[in-house]
Design a protein around this motif. Structure first.
Motif, PDB file in Angstrom:
ATOM      1  N   MET A  10      41.477  60.887  52.708  1.00 12.33           N
ATOM      2  CA  MET A  10      40.454  61.607  51.937  1.00 12.33           C
ATOM      3  C   MET A  10      39.100  61.557  52.654  1.00 12.33           C
ATOM      4  O   MET A  10      38.161  62.233  52.265  1.00 12.33           O
ATOM      5  N   SER A  11      39.016  60.724  53.688  1.00 15.80           N
ATOM      6  CA  SER A  11      37.747  60.534  54.399  1.00 15.80           C
ATOM      7  C   SER A  11      37.665  61.455  55.618  1.00 15.80           C
ATOM      8  O   SER A  11      38.580  61.494  56.452  1.00 15.80           O
ATOM      9  N   GLN A  12      36.522  62.157  55.724  1.00 15.79           N
ATOM     10  CA  GLN A  12      36.337  63.141  56.790  1.00 15.79           C
ATOM     11  C   GLN A  12      36.396  62.534  58.200  1.00 15.79           C
ATOM     12  O   GLN A  12      37.141  63.032  59.048  1.00 15.79           O
ATOM     13  N   PRO A  13      35.608  61.451  58.500  1.00 18.93           N
ATOM     14  CA  PRO A  13      35.696  60.895  59.855  1.00 18.93           C
ATOM     15  C   PRO A  13      37.087  60.335  60.165  1.00 18.93           C
ATOM     16  O   PRO A  13      37.515  60.347  61.330  1.00 18.93           O
ATOM     17  N   CYS A  14      37.798  59.865  59.127  1.00 19.71           N
ATOM     18  CA  CYS A  14      39.165  59.355  59.348  1.00 19.71           C
ATOM     19  C   CYS A  14      40.074  60.500  59.797  1.00 19.71           C
ATOM     20  O   CYS A  14      40.866  60.358  60.738  1.00 19.71           O
ATOM     21  N   ALA A  34      43.433  52.587  50.852  1.00 20.89           N
ATOM     22  CA  ALA A  34      43.174  53.544  49.763  1.00 20.89           C
ATOM     23  C   ALA A  34      41.825  53.257  49.110  1.00 20.89           C
ATOM     24  O   ALA A  34      41.683  52.286  48.362  1.00 20.89           O
ATOM     25  N   LEU A  35      40.844  54.103  49.404  1.00 25.37           N
ATOM     26  CA  LEU A  35      39.497  53.896  48.853  1.00 25.37           C
ATOM     27  C   LEU A  35      39.520  53.968  47.332  1.00 25.37           C
ATOM     28  O   LEU A  35      38.864  53.191  46.651  1.00 25.37           O
ATOM     29  N   ARG A  36      40.320  54.924  46.787  1.00 26.10           N
ATOM     30  CA  ARG A  36      40.300  55.098  45.313  1.00 26.10           C
ATOM     31  C   ARG A  36      40.886  53.886  44.601  1.00 26.10           C
ATOM     32  O   ARG A  36      40.596  53.641  43.441  1.00 26.10           O
ATOM     33  N   GLU A  39      40.824  49.358  47.955  1.00 26.75           N
ATOM     34  CA  GLU A  39      41.400  48.452  48.978  1.00 26.75           C
ATOM     35  C   GLU A  39      40.364  48.051  50.030  1.00 26.75           C
ATOM     36  O   GLU A  39      40.480  46.994  50.639  1.00 26.75           O
ATOM     37  N   HIS A  40      39.342  48.903  50.234  1.00 31.31           N
ATOM     38  CA  HIS A  40      38.312  48.573  51.228  1.00 31.31           C
ATOM     39  C   HIS A  40      37.414  47.428  50.744  1.00 31.31           C
ATOM     40  O   HIS A  40      36.650  46.888  51.539  1.00 31.31           O
ATOM     41  N   ARG A  41      37.503  47.095  49.475  1.00 31.23           N
ATOM     42  CA  ARG A  41      36.683  45.980  48.966  1.00 31.23           C
ATOM     43  C   ARG A  41      37.472  44.673  48.916  1.00 31.23           C
ATOM     44  O   ARG A  41      36.950  43.645  48.502  1.00 31.23           O
ATOM     45  N   LEU A  51      31.180  45.909  56.625  1.00 28.54           N
ATOM     46  CA  LEU A  51      30.659  47.192  56.127  1.00 28.54           C
ATOM     47  C   LEU A  51      31.583  47.795  55.072  1.00 28.54           C
ATOM     48  O   LEU A  51      31.174  48.637  54.279  1.00 28.54           O
ATOM     49  N   ARG A  52      32.860  47.401  55.116  1.00 27.58           N
ATOM     50  CA  ARG A  52      33.877  47.868  54.162  1.00 27.58           C
ATOM     51  C   ARG A  52      34.000  49.387  54.112  1.00 27.58           C
ATOM     52  O   ARG A  52      34.072  49.990  53.046  1.00 27.58           O
ATOM     53  N   LYS A  53      33.944  50.006  55.272  1.00 28.16           N
ATOM     54  CA  LYS A  53      34.106  51.459  55.343  1.00 28.16           C
ATOM     55  C   LYS A  53      35.203  51.805  56.327  1.00 28.16           C
ATOM     56  O   LYS A  53      35.412  51.079  57.313  1.00 28.16           O
ATOM     57  N   VAL A  54      35.886  52.897  56.055  1.00 28.37           N
ATOM     58  CA  VAL A  54      36.858  53.435  57.004  1.00 28.37           C
ATOM     59  C   VAL A  54      36.214  54.608  57.737  1.00 28.37           C
ATOM     60  O   VAL A  54      35.292  55.225  57.193  1.00 28.37           O
ATOM     61  N   PRO A  55      36.650  54.926  58.955  1.00 29.17           N
ATOM     62  CA  PRO A  55      37.728  54.302  59.706  1.00 29.17           C
ATOM     63  C   PRO A  55      37.303  53.033  60.431  1.00 29.17           C
ATOM     64  O   PRO A  55      36.125  52.809  60.668  1.00 29.17           O
ATOM     65  N   VAL A  56      38.344  52.238  60.783  1.00 28.41           N
ATOM     66  CA  VAL A  56      38.160  51.103  61.693  1.00 28.41           C
ATOM     67  C   VAL A  56      39.264  51.206  62.737  1.00 28.41           C
ATOM     68  O   VAL A  56      40.416  51.495  62.406  1.00 28.41           O
ATOM     69  N   THR A  65      33.898  49.810  64.287  1.00 25.62           N
ATOM     70  CA  THR A  65      33.582  50.743  63.190  1.00 25.62           C
ATOM     71  C   THR A  65      32.800  51.900  63.808  1.00 25.62           C
ATOM     72  O   THR A  65      32.467  51.866  64.994  1.00 25.62           O
ATOM     73  N   GLU A  66      32.516  52.906  63.013  1.00 20.49           N
ATOM     74  CA  GLU A  66      31.769  54.113  63.407  1.00 20.49           C
ATOM     75  C   GLU A  66      32.642  55.047  64.272  1.00 20.49           C
ATOM     76  O   GLU A  66      32.924  54.776  65.446  1.00 20.49           O
ATOM     77  N   SER A  67      33.009  56.142  63.642  1.00 17.57           N
ATOM     78  CA  SER A  67      33.949  57.074  64.267  1.00 17.57           C
ATOM     79  C   SER A  67      33.485  57.613  65.629  1.00 17.57           C
ATOM     80  O   SER A  67      34.287  57.770  66.543  1.00 17.57           O
ATOM     81  N   ILE A  68      32.183  57.859  65.760  1.00 19.78           N
ATOM     82  CA  ILE A  68      31.709  58.445  67.032  1.00 19.78           C
ATOM     83  C   ILE A  68      31.773  57.386  68.144  1.00 19.78           C
ATOM     84  O   ILE A  68      32.114  57.695  69.292  1.00 19.78           O
ATOM     85  N   GLN A 101      25.193  65.589  63.279  1.00 19.91           N
ATOM     86  CA  GLN A 101      26.033  65.812  62.116  1.00 19.91           C
ATOM     87  C   GLN A 101      25.973  64.692  61.055  1.00 19.91           C
ATOM     88  O   GLN A 101      26.133  64.958  59.877  1.00 19.91           O
ATOM     89  N   HIS A 102      25.672  63.450  61.506  1.00 19.67           N
ATOM     90  CA  HIS A 102      25.682  62.328  60.551  1.00 19.67           C
ATOM     91  C   HIS A 102      24.812  62.614  59.320  1.00 19.67           C
ATOM     92  O   HIS A 102      25.234  62.417  58.194  1.00 19.67           O
ATOM     93  N   VAL A 103      23.575  63.057  59.578  1.00 18.66           N
ATOM     94  CA  VAL A 103      22.652  63.241  58.450  1.00 18.66           C
ATOM     95  C   VAL A 103      22.473  64.714  58.094  1.00 18.66           C
ATOM     96  O   VAL A 103      21.572  65.069  57.340  1.00 18.66           O
ATOM     97  N   THR A 105      25.508  67.879  58.654  1.00 18.18           N
ATOM     98  CA  THR A 105      26.809  68.355  58.162  1.00 18.18           C
ATOM     99  C   THR A 105      27.416  67.354  57.183  1.00 18.18           C
ATOM    100  O   THR A 105      27.831  67.710  56.085  1.00 18.18           O
ATOM    101  N   ARG A 106      27.452  66.089  57.617  1.00 12.44           N
ATOM    102  CA  ARG A 106      28.156  65.081  56.823  1.00 12.44           C
ATOM    103  C   ARG A 106      27.478  64.816  55.478  1.00 12.44           C
ATOM    104  O   ARG A 106      28.072  64.990  54.424  1.00 12.44           O
ATOM    105  N   ILE A 107      26.222  64.400  55.536  1.00 11.92           N
ATOM    106  CA  ILE A 107      25.529  64.011  54.294  1.00 11.92           C
ATOM    107  C   ILE A 107      25.436  65.196  53.336  1.00 11.92           C
ATOM    108  O   ILE A 107      25.703  65.071  52.135  1.00 11.92           O
TER     109      ILE A 107
HETATM  110  N1  LIG Z   1      29.293  56.689  59.885  1.00 11.22           N
HETATM  111  C1  LIG Z   1      30.610  56.210  59.519  1.00 11.22           C
HETATM  112  C2  LIG Z   1      30.883  56.611  58.098  1.00 11.22           C
HETATM  113  C3  LIG Z   1      31.959  55.751  57.446  1.00 11.22           C
HETATM  114  C4  LIG Z   1      32.037  56.044  55.968  1.00 11.22           C
HETATM  115  O1  LIG Z   1      31.019  56.319  55.315  1.00 11.22           O
HETATM  116  N2  LIG Z   1      33.259  55.962  55.434  1.00 11.22           N
HETATM  117  C5  LIG Z   1      33.449  56.227  54.021  1.00 11.22           C
HETATM  118  C6  LIG Z   1      34.591  57.222  53.814  1.00 11.22           C
HETATM  119  S1  LIG Z   1      34.183  58.790  54.489  1.00 11.22           S
HETATM  120  C7  LIG Z   1      33.831  54.940  53.311  1.00 11.22           C
HETATM  121  O2  LIG Z   1      34.595  54.154  53.827  1.00 11.22           O
HETATM  122  N3  LIG Z   1      33.285  54.733  52.117  1.00 11.22           N
HETATM  123  C8  LIG Z   1      33.607  53.606  51.288  1.00 11.22           C
HETATM  124  C9  LIG Z   1      32.382  53.042  50.626  1.00 11.22           C
HETATM  125  O3  LIG Z   1      31.262  53.377  51.054  1.00 11.22           O
HETATM  126  O4  LIG Z   1      32.540  52.282  49.684  1.00 11.22           O
HETATM  127  C10 LIG Z   1      31.667  56.792  60.496  1.00 11.22           C
HETATM  128  O5  LIG Z   1      31.413  57.858  61.068  1.00 11.22           O
HETATM  129  O6  LIG Z   1      32.704  56.148  60.715  1.00 11.22           O
END
Ligand SMILES: N[C@@H](CCC(=O)N[C@@H](CS)C(=O)NCC(=O)O)C(=O)O
Length: 216
Positions: A10-14, A34-36, A39-41, A51-56, A65-68, A101-103, A105-107
């Protein structure tokens, strides 16, 4: 050990990373997070990334971390020339978009998605749509211009990240390209150039969009 990508489709950078790696024929395994379900917590994921964000991306005991940053890391060891060419000027144009794109397209497309679909009251929906419109205008006039793709006449990783981000506000069935025929054509061109990976990476998103749109 084969590379491991922790992701949620469901995550765009993933989705973009998944497509970039598959199109570059980089072997990797997917570890779904599964963010919903939150599981990231969970503690195991916090140990991987506070940071608890995907992707890793995991390469043995190296975690990134950080897709770019992942795109650039992979370009050091894998055949990514077609999507992330070494030519200095070409790569700089791709990077120019990837930084912007970070701030933009993405935001700005995420905000429309979050307000409209997840009902998160960040700001009025009209404001978010107006700001997304400004971003689409800039994407068209500053980046795409009269080219077939963002960095020139070939699809690159810049287009992959862009089309994945632009899918997010379409969840509700919203036509974000109304009034932007050039962007619509580019989007279709980029989507066609990334098949079957685009459809595979968007299967979960499309199923979710179908559920949302059937409820409307
Ligand atoms: N700048 C990061 C963005 C990562 C990001 O924000 N991931 C979101 C999904 S698109 C996420 O894991 N969110 C979970 C949260 O913030 O709780 C990248 O490009 O990898």
């Amino acid at each position: 050990m084969v590379l491991k990508l922790y992701l949620d489709y469901m995550s765009q950078p993933c989705r973009a990373l998944d497509m970039f790696m598959k199109m570059s024929k980089i072997p990797f395994v997917v570890h779904p997070v599964a963010l919903r379900k939150g599981e990231h917590r969970q503690d195991w994921f916090k140990k991987i990334t506070p940071l608890r964000k995907v992707p890793v991306l995991q390469d043995d005991n190296f975690y990134l971390t950080e897709s770019i940053a992942m795109v650039r890391y992979l370009a050091g060891s894998y055949p990514t020339e077609a999507l992330y060419p070494k030519n200095l000027k070409l790569r700089a144009k791709i990077d120019e978009y990837l930084e912007w794109q970070h701030v933009n397209t993405r935001i700005l497309s995420s905000k429309v998605f979050l307000i409209e679909n997840l009902k998160i009251p960040l700001e009025p929906l009209e404001t978010a749509v107006e700001n997304m419109e400004k971003m689409l205008y800039q994407l068209e006039t500053m980046f795409l211009k009269d080219k077939d793709f963002i960095a020139g006449d070939q699809l690159t990783v810049a287009d992959i990240f862009a089309i994945c981000e632009l899918m997010q506000p379409t969840m509700s069935g919203r036509d974000i390209f109304e009034g932007h025929p050039k962007l619509r054509e580019w989007f279709q061109r980029a989507k066609a150039a990334t098949q079957p990976h685009f459809n595979e990476a968007h299967a979960v998103f499309n199923a979710s969009a179908a559920r949302v749109q059937n409820k409307l």
